[in-house]
Each structure stands twice: as C-alpha cells, then as structure tokens.
Write a protein that holds these residues in place. Structure first.
Motif, PDB file in Angstrom:
ATOM      1  N   TRP A  79       1.135  -1.263   0.105  1.00 27.27           N
ATOM      2  CA  TRP A  79       0.169   0.292  -0.417  1.00 27.27           C
ATOM      3  C   TRP A  79       0.833   1.218  -0.091  1.00 27.27           C
ATOM      4  N   CYS A  80       1.948   0.892   0.689  1.00 26.68           N
ATOM      5  CA  CYS A  80       2.592   1.885   0.634  1.00 26.68           C
ATOM      6  C   CYS A  80       3.223   2.948  -0.233  1.00 26.68           C
ATOM      7  N   ARG A  81       3.524   1.477  -1.166  1.00 25.32           N
ATOM      8  CA  ARG A  81       4.232   1.706  -2.625  1.00 25.32           C
ATOM      9  C   ARG A  81       3.412   2.025  -3.323  1.00 25.32           C
ATOM     10  N   ILE A  82       2.134   1.681  -3.574  1.00 23.58           N
ATOM     11  CA  ILE A  82       0.661   2.589  -4.866  1.00 23.58           C
ATOM     12  C   ILE A  82       1.255   3.942  -4.177  1.00 23.58           C
ATOM     13  N   LEU A  83       1.401   4.458  -2.198  1.00 24.89           N
ATOM     14  CA  LEU A  83       0.785   5.619  -2.259  1.00 24.89           C
ATOM     15  C   LEU A  83       1.660   6.677  -2.553  1.00 24.89           C
ATOM     16  N   SER A 113      -2.664  11.036  -3.654  1.00 23.39           N
ATOM     17  CA  SER A 113      -3.699  10.025  -3.160  1.00 23.39           C
ATOM     18  C   SER A 113      -3.087  10.118  -1.416  1.00 23.39           C
ATOM     19  N   VAL A 114      -4.626   9.016  -1.603  1.00 25.24           N
ATOM     20  CA  VAL A 114      -4.417   9.051   0.543  1.00 25.24           C
ATOM     21  C   VAL A 114      -4.884   7.541   0.533  1.00 25.24           C
ATOM     22  N   LEU A 115      -5.025   6.821   2.025  1.00 23.53           N
ATOM     23  CA  LEU A 115      -5.368   5.361   1.832  1.00 23.53           C
ATOM     24  C   LEU A 115      -5.851   5.506   3.138  1.00 23.53           C
ATOM     25  N   TRP A 116      -7.544   5.525   3.115  1.00 26.06           N
ATOM     26  CA  TRP A 116      -8.843   5.665   3.623  1.00 26.06           C
ATOM     27  C   TRP A 116      -8.464   3.919   4.757  1.00 26.06           C
ATOM     28  N   LEU A 170     -18.922   5.125   1.036  1.00 26.53           N
ATOM     29  CA  LEU A 170     -18.128   4.156  -0.064  1.00 26.53           C
ATOM     30  C   LEU A 170     -18.418   4.547  -0.697  1.00 26.53           C
ATOM     31  N   PRO A 171     -19.232   5.274  -2.039  1.00 29.18           N
ATOM     32  CA  PRO A 171     -19.096   5.451  -3.103  1.00 29.18           C
ATOM     33  C   PRO A 171     -17.731   6.497  -3.720  1.00 29.18           C
ATOM     34  N   ASN A 172     -17.400   7.186  -2.940  1.00 31.23           N
ATOM     35  CA  ASN A 172     -16.305   8.126  -2.493  1.00 31.23           C
ATOM     36  C   ASN A 172     -14.765   7.760  -2.560  1.00 31.23           C
ATOM     37  N   VAL A 173     -14.123   6.203  -2.819  1.00 28.96           N
ATOM     38  CA  VAL A 173     -12.994   5.179  -2.913  1.00 28.96           C
ATOM     39  C   VAL A 173     -13.261   5.101  -4.185  1.00 28.96           C
ATOM     40  N   ASP A 174     -12.153   5.498  -4.952  1.00 29.16           N
ATOM     41  CA  ASP A 174     -11.586   5.334  -6.212  1.00 29.16           C
ATOM     42  C   ASP A 174     -10.820   3.542  -6.221  1.00 29.16           C
ATOM     43  N   LEU A 175     -10.927   2.726  -5.531  1.00 28.95           N
ATOM     44  CA  LEU A 175     -10.325   1.960  -5.534  1.00 28.95           C
ATOM     45  C   LEU A 175     -10.093   0.939  -4.497  1.00 28.95           C
ATOM     46  N   PHE A 176     -10.486   0.016  -3.825  1.00 31.86           N
ATOM     47  CA  PHE A 176     -10.579  -0.816  -2.657  1.00 31.86           C
ATOM     48  C   PHE A 176      -9.402  -1.821  -2.814  1.00 31.86           C
ATOM     49  N   LEU A 177      -8.093  -1.275  -1.457  1.00 33.11           N
ATOM     50  CA  LEU A 177      -7.826  -1.834  -1.778  1.00 33.11           C
ATOM     51  C   LEU A 177      -7.279  -3.763  -0.892  1.00 33.11           C
ATOM     52  N   ASP A 178      -7.930  -4.748  -1.279  1.00 33.19           N
ATOM     53  CA  ASP A 178      -7.989  -5.657  -0.639  1.00 33.19           C
ATOM     54  C   ASP A 178      -6.824  -6.391   0.177  1.00 33.19           C
ATOM     55  N   THR A 179      -6.831  -7.106   1.293  1.00 36.77           N
ATOM     56  CA  THR A 179      -6.172  -7.793   2.013  1.00 36.77           C
ATOM     57  C   THR A 179      -5.808  -9.086   2.044  1.00 36.77           C
ATOM     58  N   PHE A 180      -4.607  -9.473   2.839  1.00 36.31           N
ATOM     59  CA  PHE A 180      -4.043 -10.647   2.033  1.00 36.31           C
ATOM     60  C   PHE A 180      -3.186 -11.439   3.580  1.00 36.31           C
ATOM     61  N   PRO A 181      -3.773 -12.411   4.080  1.00 34.44           N
ATOM     62  CA  PRO A 181      -4.076 -13.810   3.318  1.00 34.44           C
ATOM     63  C   PRO A 181      -5.651 -13.914   3.846  1.00 34.44           C
ATOM     64  N   CYS A 182      -5.780 -12.888   4.199  1.00 36.02           N
ATOM     65  CA  CYS A 182      -7.310 -13.044   4.187  1.00 36.02           C
ATOM     66  C   CYS A 182      -8.241 -11.880   3.406  1.00 36.02           C
ATOM     67  N   VAL A 208       0.467  -4.977  -6.797  1.00 34.66           N
ATOM     68  CA  VAL A 208       1.061  -3.244  -6.541  1.00 34.66           C
ATOM     69  C   VAL A 208       1.072  -2.267  -8.599  1.00 34.66           C
ATOM     70  N   GLN A 209       1.655  -3.204  -9.449  1.00 35.80           N
ATOM     71  CA  GLN A 209       1.440  -2.922 -11.009  1.00 35.80           C
ATOM     72  C   GLN A 209      -0.109  -2.527 -11.027  1.00 35.80           C
ATOM     73  N   ARG A 210      -1.403  -2.921 -10.887  1.00 35.61           N
ATOM     74  CA  ARG A 210      -2.550  -2.730 -11.323  1.00 35.61           C
ATOM     75  C   ARG A 210      -3.027  -1.856 -11.026  1.00 35.61           C
ATOM     76  N   ALA A 211      -2.263  -1.303  -9.070  1.00 35.72           N
ATOM     77  CA  ALA A 211      -3.462  -0.942  -8.196  1.00 35.72           C
ATOM     78  C   ALA A 211      -2.869   0.540  -9.285  1.00 35.72           C
ATOM     79  N   LEU A 212      -1.372   0.758  -9.091  1.00 38.08           N
ATOM     80  CA  LEU A 212      -1.103   1.948  -9.878  1.00 38.08           C
ATOM     81  C   LEU A 212      -1.507   2.136 -11.316  1.00 38.08           C
ATOM     82  N   GLN A 213      -1.997   1.643 -12.431  1.00 40.94           N
ATOM     83  CA  GLN A 213      -1.946   1.614 -13.514  1.00 40.94           C
ATOM     84  C   GLN A 213      -3.127   2.605 -12.832  1.00 40.94           C
ATOM     85  N   LEU A 214      -3.966   1.360 -12.296  1.00 40.47           N
ATOM     86  CA  LEU A 214      -5.878   1.768 -12.039  1.00 40.47           C
ATOM     87  C   LEU A 214      -5.803   3.527 -11.591  1.00 40.47           C
TER      88      LEU A 214
END
Length: 672
Positions: A491-495, A501-504, A545-557, A608-614
C-alpha cells in the motif's frame, strides 16, 4: 467476518474429587452404609482407569443408598461429565453443593459445569451464593470472571480475572487459566495490545501453549504491532513444530483456528488446526454416525439453521433475501438462534422466513441436540464454524442425518461429523478437496449470497468524510487484524507511486492509528496520507463508500461482506488470490461479476502494478464503475432469487445421494 471467538477456557476437574474417605455433611439417621462406601470405592477405582461408565453406575448406586453424602454426589457429577452428560452432571453437582453450601470445591465445580453449558447467569448466581464465611480462592475468581465474560460483561470480568492471576501463587495451571481468559476479555474490549501481552504471559509459562502463541500473534496483528508480531510468529512456529511432532499433543481447547486465517496462506495447516480443535470439541460427546434417511414430516424437508448471528450482523445481511426465496416447498426452515434479540428490522425479516424459531443461547448442548432430533431436521446448516458463538459440539452429536458448513467461517470445520462444505469453483475447486474434512459442494456461481434489496443511499461528500477534495482515494475497510506487514508495504508503494493519493482505513483505535502512521513514515509516506474512518451504522457506511476510487483488498484473509458492500456501491475491488478459502473470497466475487481479469492478481508485485495503473487512469476506473453498475442489475452475484434456486438444487442433490445410501462425495457445480 466476526472476530475470533474469545473462547473461555475450562479448568481441569480437580484430581482430588473422587479420592479419599468422606464424612457425610448431614447427619444420617443410621450408620453410613458399608455397601455405599464399597460402591463408592469401586467407582473411584474405575475412575482411575478411565472406566467412567462403570464408575457412573457405582456412584449412582452409592448416592441412592447415601443421598446425604455430598462427595458421593460430586463423584457422580464427575462421572456424568466425563461421559458427556452435561445436564446430569449439573444436577448431581447441584445436589453436592446444596448438601454443603460452604464448600468451595462443590461451588466451583457446579459453576464450571453450568458455564460449559452456556448457562452463565446461573453460574454467576452459584458463585455469588457461596457461604459468606468461605474464603474465595483464585479459582473462584477465575470462574466468576469467565461467567461475566460469557455475559459480555468484560469490564467486570477483568477485575475478577486480574485478581485470580495475581493470587494464583505458584499454581501454574491456575495462572495460565487466568491469564488466558483475561486476554480474552481484554480482546473483547478491543484492548488488543494488552490482550497479546496476556497470551505471551501464558506462553512464558508454557512455550508449547500453541493456542496462546496463536492468540498472541493474532492480537499483535489486530494492534498493528508488527515489531512484536515478528517475534510472536517465530514463537508460534516453534510451538507449532513442537506440537505437530509430538505424539502427546496439547490441550486442544486452547486452539482457535480462526486466528490462522489472516496470518498464513497455508491450507494444510488450517486443516490440521481445525481438526485438532475439532477433536477437542468431540471429547465426551455421545455421537452416532449411523446413517438414517432424511425425515419428511408433512412431506417436506426441514432445513435447520444454527447460528448466533440472526440479528444485525453480516451473515444475516447476506442471507435475508435467499431465505425469503428458499422458504416453502419442498422446505421448512427451522432456526436455532444462539445470539441476541436486537429487535432490528433485519432480524425480524430473517426470522419471518422460519416455520419455527428456537432461542437457544442459554441451552445446554444436550438440550439443543434433543430439540434438533425432535424437530426431525433433515439437513442442519452450521453458519458459525470456528467463530464466536459456535456450537460445534452439537454437530459432533450428529442430531441430523446431513450436516453442512457454510458462510460463517471461511475454512474447514475439521469435524468428521460435517458432511459438506458449500463453496464454488473459485474458493473450493475440486482439486483442493484434500484441504477440507467435509466434501466440497459447489454452487454454480459465487458461494456468497447477497441481497438485491440492500440499500444504496445517496453518497456523502468528500468533505463530510474527512477526505481531501482532490487526489485518488484508495481504501481498505477490512478490520486491522487483516493488515499484514507485506500488504501494508505494498500500500505504501502504491501511495508513493500515485502522488496526492490517500489511503482510507477503518481503524478507530488511536494507538493503532499511531502505529500505522509510524509504519508509513518508515516507508517514506507522510502521516496525512493515511485517513482513518470511524465505525458507522450500515446506512452511513454505504453512503461514504462511493468516495472510494479503488478498494485495496487484504491478504491472506480477504474482505468478505466488506468486499461485496464495496462492489454493490460501484467501487472496484483489487484483490490478491491465494491458496486458502479465506484468500479467494474476493476473487470469487469478481469472477462472478466478470471482472477477474481486471481486478484479481496472484502475486504482490502484480497487485502493486495494477493498483498504480488504475490509480493513474481515471478513465479506466470510470469504465469499471459502469460495468459494476450493469452487473449490479444483471449479475447472479446480486440475485437472491437465483441464488435460492441454486441452493435448493444443491441441498436436494445432497439429500438424494444420502437417501440412496451413498456416502457424501464432492458435488461439482456442473452436476457431475
């Protein structure tokens, strides 16, 4: 998904219970019976060699001859308990306590048996009724604390449990018991850092206390205390290795498989942990797996639903519409509700689909098993698994011919008494059958039901949400225990790669927020790039929720209901797909929506790369929103009526196979 269950641990039955001579508490009208004493001694001897059924017969005969002897009653209670006869154990223990109300031993034993049966109010009353002249010991305080915790009175519970811990002296089992349960109450109060410290205290006493090692790592993750997490994971691995290589094993009641879901993407380990915990659930449970046909009273199949979540809870939110379309021919729905009555419209809506509702929160497992059998349930569906409020001991008693796990726990139950686990092609591909003790039963689309009637309120402004007016808003509204350090690094690499950008994040605890700010700073991200959201009611949450541009999911859950809520609001969800069921949930949602190619990745670099593209392509994000809007209307993911039809057919396939005399076997989505 609910947080891991604060499992209230049980103390071992006092070794002294069946030993030594005893003078009756009440004066007998004649000399003590030599026959009763001989029978009692035989029972003691049988107990020593674990012949509890024979011991029970001896003790029962002894109390019939000497009903005024409290110790004989206690010995009978111990035997009944060892045989899994909880109701009988309580009644015998109550006789002992009534004969000697000043006995701390009898009081504590009765309270423990009541607490095991979820009768926490009665247990608390028994403890508080102890004769005023009797000194309370650490055990008494520990039992009182666990009873209070069972009543969700955790602030009060911490006082008794702290007293028990500080007065346990050199009694290591008592110290361990008190520290473990104090950790559970602190966790319930969201004092995750302090809870982790309690579990580490247990681990210091016993390095092989696998359950405590697992809890310590889990609650370090909750607190985002990642410096401590690394040491906790090392101790967890050491404990795991020792226990898995030990023939003796450990007390399985200390193991909460839920805690592994967000720590390791290891399906084999999750199956082992669930089976290990499941073996404990079966101890002392009278079970029969003799096949019997599915009953059809009134010509209809009765489907039983076992859960503590029939209130305003994620499970009920997901299920409501499906239940409405599932009720009726050929099914009758019976609910066994072990949770609170919050009087919410959602609870009323869900329970309105039932033919009958039993409120079973305070029921003993035996009573619940008897009721399910009396109701002639054909298929019992457990919606809890290894989560808070679970009643897996009930399934171990096999009250229904067919028993199924679904929805509430993203993994195997580990129980040989659960026949099927309902999944789909993505979360439970047939080649993963070895990861589950149940047989895989696949639905044709996503395993997760959804409600097409869920609200979609008008969006709030960015200002109302505390967000900057400009810049991309990335978000993850999953709970903090799912934030692995590796994903936070990503996430920090994406920011860093998406200026402005911000992370909510949904992290209300100030101390956890501060740890995350410090972790971001170490990765070169300014503190104001993290925005923290409070917990809100569901309508308010859907409005932001509509104010989110891209939801970044967690892993491994992954996110489960959280992810489908975002998709319902038109927010693209980028996910990482792993090997476990819990790490494939969002991928299943996105496959069903036809967006897997765009939003599912299988490695952290691709994520990471896909998040940066979007993040840098507003036009593509808009296109994804348009596709989600169309899918909201047209996809089977949000079609409760379609889902109910698919579920009906899957349940009927299970029943048909069972009634044909065939053992459970994998049921593929294509009907093969």
């Amino acid at each position: 998904m609910p947080p891991p269950p604060p499992r209230l641990q049980a103390l071992r039955i006092p070794r002294s219970a069946p030993l030594g001579p005893h003078t009756p508490v009440r004066a007998a009208s004649r000399q003590p019976s030599a026959t009763a004493r001989r029978l009692w001694q035989q029972g003691v001897d049988f107990t020593k060699v674990r012949e509890h059924a024979k011991a029970q017969v001896c003790f029962e005969q002894a109390v019939s001859l000497e009903p005024g002897d409290a110790l004989y009653w206690l010995n009978l209670a111990v035997a009944e308990h060892k045989l899994g006869r909880g109701l009988a154990a309580v009644e015998a223990a109550r006789q002992a306590r009534d004969l000697d109300p000043a006995s701390l031993l009898y009081c504590n034993f009765l309270a423990e048996r009541l607490r095991e049966q979820h009768r926490n109010s009665e247990a608390l009353l028994v403890l508080d009724q102890l004769d005023a002249g009797t000194a309370r010991d650490a055990h008494w305080h520990a039992l009182r604390g666990t009873a209070l915790a069972g009543l969700e009175r955790h602030h009060e519970a911490t006082s008794d449990l702290t007293h028990a811990l500080t007065h346990a002296g050199q009694d290591l089992p008592r110290m361990r018991y008190a520290a473990l349960n104090l950790g559970h109450s602190l966790a319930a109060l969201k004092l995750h850092h302090a809870a982790a410290q309690c579990y580490r205290m247990v681990l210091d006493l016993d390095p092989l206390a696998l359950g405590s090692a697992l809890y310590a790592a889990h609650y370090a993750a909750w607190a985002c205390d990642w410096s401590a997490l690394q040491e906790d994971l090392t101790r967890l691995q050491t404990s795991l290795n020792a226990v898995r290589n030990s023939a003796a094993g450990i007390p399985s009641d200390e193991l909460a498989p839920f805690c592994l879901l967000a720590l390791l993407d290891d399906p084999a380990l999750q199956r082992w942990a669930a089976s290990h915990a499941g073996n404990h659930q079966m101890r002392g449970v009278a079970s029969t797996d003799e096949p019997r046909p599915c009953p059809r009273p009134n010509g209809r199949l009765r489907i039983g639903w076992l859960s503590s979540d029939f209130h305003h809870h994620a499970t009920a939110i997901l299920l409501a519409e499906v239940l409405e379309h599932l009720a009726g021919d050929p099914f009758e729905l019976f609910f066994y509700s072990a949770g609170p009555d919050d009087r919410s419209p959602l609870r009323q809506r869900v329970l309105a689909t039932a033919t009958r509702v039993h409120e079973v929160a305070s029921w003993a497992n035996e009573q619940l098993v008897q009721q399910i059998r009396a109701d002639e349930i054909a298929v019992l569906i457990d919606l809890k698994g290894h989560t808070r409020g679970a009643r897996l001991q009930v399934l171990a008693a096999r009250p229904a011919p067919l028993q199924v796990s679904w929805l509430g726990y993203p993994g195997t139950s580990g129980s040989p008494h659960v026949d099927y686990l309902i999944g789909d092609r993505v979360i439970t591909p047939l080649e993963a059958q070895g990861d589950f003790t149940e047989q895989i039963a696949q639905l044709p689309h996503c395993y997760q039901p959804n409600d097409s009637r869920r609200s979609r309120p008008a969006a709030w402004s960015r200002a109302r949400c505390g967000l900057p007016e400009e810049g991309v808003v990335f978000a993850s509204f999953n709970q903090a225990y799912k934030f692995s350090p590796e994903v936070f690094d990503a996430w920090c690499r994406i920011l860093a790669g998406c200026p402005g950008s911000v992370l909510w994040l949904l992290v209300p605890e100030p101390t956890t927020q501060q740890r995350l700010r410090e972790a971001a700073a170490l990765r070169g991200i300014a503190a104001d790039r993290l925005v923290f959201a409070p917990f809100l009611g569901i309508e308010s949450h859907r409005s932001r929720l509509p104010n989110v541009d891209l939801f970044l999911d967690t892993f491994p859950c992954n996110g489960h209901t959280t992810a489908s809520d975002a998709l319902w609001a038109g927010v693209p969800v980028l996910t990482l797909q792993g090997r476990t069921l819990a790490s494939r949930v969002a991928a299943s949602l996105l496959h069903t929506l036809g967006l897997a190619d765009e939003l599912v990745r299988c490695d952290i670099e691709g994520y990471v790369q896909r998040a940066l593209q979007l993040g840098s392509d507003a036009q593509e994000r808009t296109q994804l929103r348009h596709r989600l809007e169309a899918a909201r209307r047209d996809s089977p993911l949000f079609d409760g009526r379609c889902f109910a039809a698919d579920l009906r057919q899957l349940l009927l396939r299970m029943v048909a196979r069972h009634d044909a005399g065939l053992r459970p076997a994998p049921l593929a989505a294509d009907g093969a």
